[in-house]
Structures are given as C-alpha cells and as structure tokens.
Motif scaffolding. Structure first.
Motif, short mmCIF file in Angstrom:
data_model
loop_
_atom_site.label_atom_id
_atom_site.label_comp_id
_atom_site.label_asym_id
_atom_site.label_seq_id
_atom_site.Cartn_x
_atom_site.Cartn_y
_atom_site.Cartn_z
N ALA A 1 0.63 -1.10 0.07
CA ALA A 1 -0.06 -0.20 0.41
C ALA A 1 0.85 1.16 0.02
O ALA A 1 0.75 2.09 -0.83
CB ALA A 1 -1.15 -0.36 0.50
N GLU A 2 2.06 1.64 1.13
CA GLU A 2 2.74 2.66 0.82
C GLU A 2 3.67 2.57 -0.34
O GLU A 2 3.78 3.44 -0.78
CB GLU A 2 4.25 2.12 1.87
CG GLU A 2 3.49 1.92 3.17
CD GLU A 2 2.78 3.58 3.48
OE1 GLU A 2 3.64 4.57 3.41
OE2 GLU A 2 2.01 3.73 4.75
N PHE A 3 4.27 1.78 -1.06
CA PHE A 3 4.32 0.85 -2.49
C PHE A 3 3.72 2.04 -3.78
O PHE A 3 4.05 3.11 -4.12
CB PHE A 3 4.96 -0.24 -3.02
CG PHE A 3 5.69 0.35 -4.01
CD1 PHE A 3 6.94 -0.61 -4.04
CD2 PHE A 3 5.05 0.13 -5.49
CE1 PHE A 3 7.64 0.09 -5.41
CE2 PHE A 3 4.95 -0.06 -6.50
CZ PHE A 3 6.98 0.10 -6.77
N ALA B 1 1.17 3.75 -3.15
CA ALA B 1 0.53 5.21 -2.74
C ALA B 1 1.77 5.86 -3.08
O ALA B 1 1.63 7.54 -4.31
CB ALA B 1 0.48 6.26 -1.76
N GLU B 2 2.85 5.68 -3.68
CA GLU B 2 4.12 6.85 -3.93
C GLU B 2 3.90 6.92 -5.61
O GLU B 2 4.66 7.17 -6.51
CB GLU B 2 5.07 6.96 -3.17
CG GLU B 2 6.54 7.27 -4.00
CD GLU B 2 7.28 7.11 -3.08
OE1 GLU B 2 8.87 7.74 -3.09
OE2 GLU B 2 7.74 7.56 -1.81
N VAL B 3 4.40 5.06 -6.45
CA VAL B 3 5.27 5.03 -7.36
C VAL B 3 3.60 4.83 -7.99
O VAL B 3 3.96 4.94 -9.21
CB VAL B 3 6.01 3.39 -6.64
CG1 VAL B 3 6.42 3.41 -8.52
CG2 VAL B 3 7.25 3.79 -6.31
N GLY B 4 3.09 4.61 -7.88
CA GLY B 4 1.83 3.47 -8.39
C GLY B 4 1.21 2.00 -8.54
O GLY B 4 1.42 1.46 -8.04
N ALA B 5 0.36 2.39 -9.10
CA ALA B 5 -0.56 0.88 -8.93
C ALA B 5 0.08 -0.28 -10.02
O ALA B 5 0.45 -0.35 -10.50
CB ALA B 5 -1.96 0.64 -10.53
N LEU B 6 0.84 -1.11 -8.58
CA LEU B 6 0.97 -2.78 -9.10
C LEU B 6 0.40 -3.59 -10.30
O LEU B 6 -0.38 -2.97 -10.55
CB LEU B 6 1.30 -3.78 -8.84
CG LEU B 6 1.60 -3.29 -7.17
CD1 LEU B 6 1.75 -4.42 -6.04
CD2 LEU B 6 2.94 -2.53 -7.20
N MET B 7 0.58 -3.89 -11.45
CA MET B 7 1.16 -5.00 -12.12
C MET B 7 0.26 -6.28 -11.72
O MET B 7 1.00 -6.69 -10.40
CB MET B 7 2.10 -5.21 -13.26
CG MET B 7 1.98 -3.84 -14.32
SD MET B 7 3.51 -4.07 -15.68
CE MET B 7 3.28 -6.00 -15.93
N ALA B 8 -1.16 -7.28 -12.12
CA ALA B 8 -1.31 -8.31 -11.52
C ALA B 8 -1.84 -8.19 -11.83
O ALA B 8 -2.09 -8.96 -13.62
CB ALA B 8 -2.16 -7.84 -10.38
N GLY B 9 -1.58 -10.30 -11.86
CA GLY B 9 -1.59 -11.39 -13.13
C GLY B 9 -1.36 -12.90 -12.57
O GLY B 9 -0.11 -12.77 -11.47
N PRO B 10 -1.76 -13.45 -13.04
CA PRO B 10 -0.69 -14.80 -12.96
C PRO B 10 0.64 -14.88 -13.03
O PRO B 10 0.78 -14.01 -13.83
CB PRO B 10 -2.00 -15.76 -12.86
CG PRO B 10 -1.80 -15.60 -14.66
CD PRO B 10 -1.93 -14.00 -14.50
N GLY B 11 1.15 -15.80 -12.83
CA GLY B 11 2.87 -16.19 -13.19
C GLY B 11 4.10 -15.37 -12.36
O GLY B 11 3.55 -15.56 -10.53
N VAL B 12 5.28 -15.65 -12.72
CA VAL B 12 6.28 -14.81 -11.87
C VAL B 12 6.66 -13.73 -12.34
O VAL B 12 6.38 -13.28 -12.97
CB VAL B 12 7.74 -16.02 -12.35
CG1 VAL B 12 9.04 -15.45 -11.23
CG2 VAL B 12 7.13 -17.76 -11.68
N ALA B 13 6.36 -12.97 -11.26
CA ALA B 13 7.52 -11.11 -11.62
C ALA B 13 8.59 -11.66 -12.62
O ALA B 13 9.09 -12.49 -12.41
CB ALA B 13 8.11 -11.08 -10.00
#
Length: 139
Positions: free
Chosen positions: A55-57, A59-71
């Motif tokens: 949530a802190e990340f 708030a500063e950087v922007g929305a995370l990409m999401a989905g199945p699999g490995v980063a």
C-alpha cells in the motif's frame, strides 16, 4: 548517470510475513525497520534491498501490475561453490520458502537453483566458475 544501483525495492503484501522470512528465517539484519511500512537491508557495499508494504509502495509509485505467473525479475546471490548453493537453498526451505528449485548444472557451466520469498520474488542462488565474474560478485 553513474553505472550503479543503490536500491532495489520490492512491494510486499504482508510485511510481517516478509520480516519472519528474511529476519527470522534467513538471519538477515535490517538497517531500518519501520513496522507496517518498510524494511531495508544492506545487501552490498553500496546496495540496499528495500521491502516496502504494498500500500505504501502504490501510494508513491503507482498501481502494481497484477496477474498469474512469476514476476519478470530475479535477484541473484552468488556463492563460491555448488555446496554453498545447496546450503542456501536448504536455509530458504527451512525459512518457509513457498518454492525451492534444487540446484542443477547449467549448460553454461555454472550450478544454480531458485527459491521464492513470501511474495513469490525469485532468488537465484548461483555458483559461476568464471573467475572474472567471481571477482565482481563475490565478497
């Protein structure tokens, strides 16, 4: 711009679970630990691994990409021998890693395996027999 990296920051879902894994399980000592917000570990002479509450990340950087699999990133930890690769993987398993891929000989001559932290970030544990690379990545 200088050719260097100062921080690697990973957004984590549960900072307490992450703390248990890195501090209690792997034995790492944080340089900074702000409960509910961030932990920072010295990972090299001029490199910090920052584990930041999601949530802190965001708030500063922007929305995370999401989905199945490995980063689509790995973090590498190089060691001096194949036996050390296996020992680190065993430590990660004992720390509760949700995924440990045993060490194997690679086509390029090295020996590597992988483990995941609680958020699924993959760590490669590697022995590379190339002395030139060893001079760069080993303490």
């Amino acid at each position: 711009m200088d050719q260097r990296i100062s921080f690697v920051t990973l957004a984590v879902a549960d900072l307490d679970a992450t703390r248990r894994f890195y501090v209690d399980g792997l034995g790492w000592v944080p340089e900074l630990d702000v409960p509910g917000e961030v932990m920072m570990f010295r990972a090299g002479p001029q490199l910090v691994l920052s584990l930041w509450a999601r949530a802190e990340f965001e708030a500063e950087v922007g929305a995370l990409m999401a989905g199945p699999g490995v980063a689509p990133v790995t973090i590498a930890h190089n060691v001096a021998s194949p036996d050390e690769v296996d020992a680190v993987l065993a430590t990660a398993r004992a720390a509760g890693s949700p995924h440990v891929q045993p060490g194997v000989r690679r086509d390029w001559g090295g020996y590597t395996g992988y483990f995941a932290d609680p958020d699924g970030f993959r760590w490669e544990v590697a022995h590379n027999p190339d002395p030139a690379l060893g001079a760069i990545v080993l303490p």
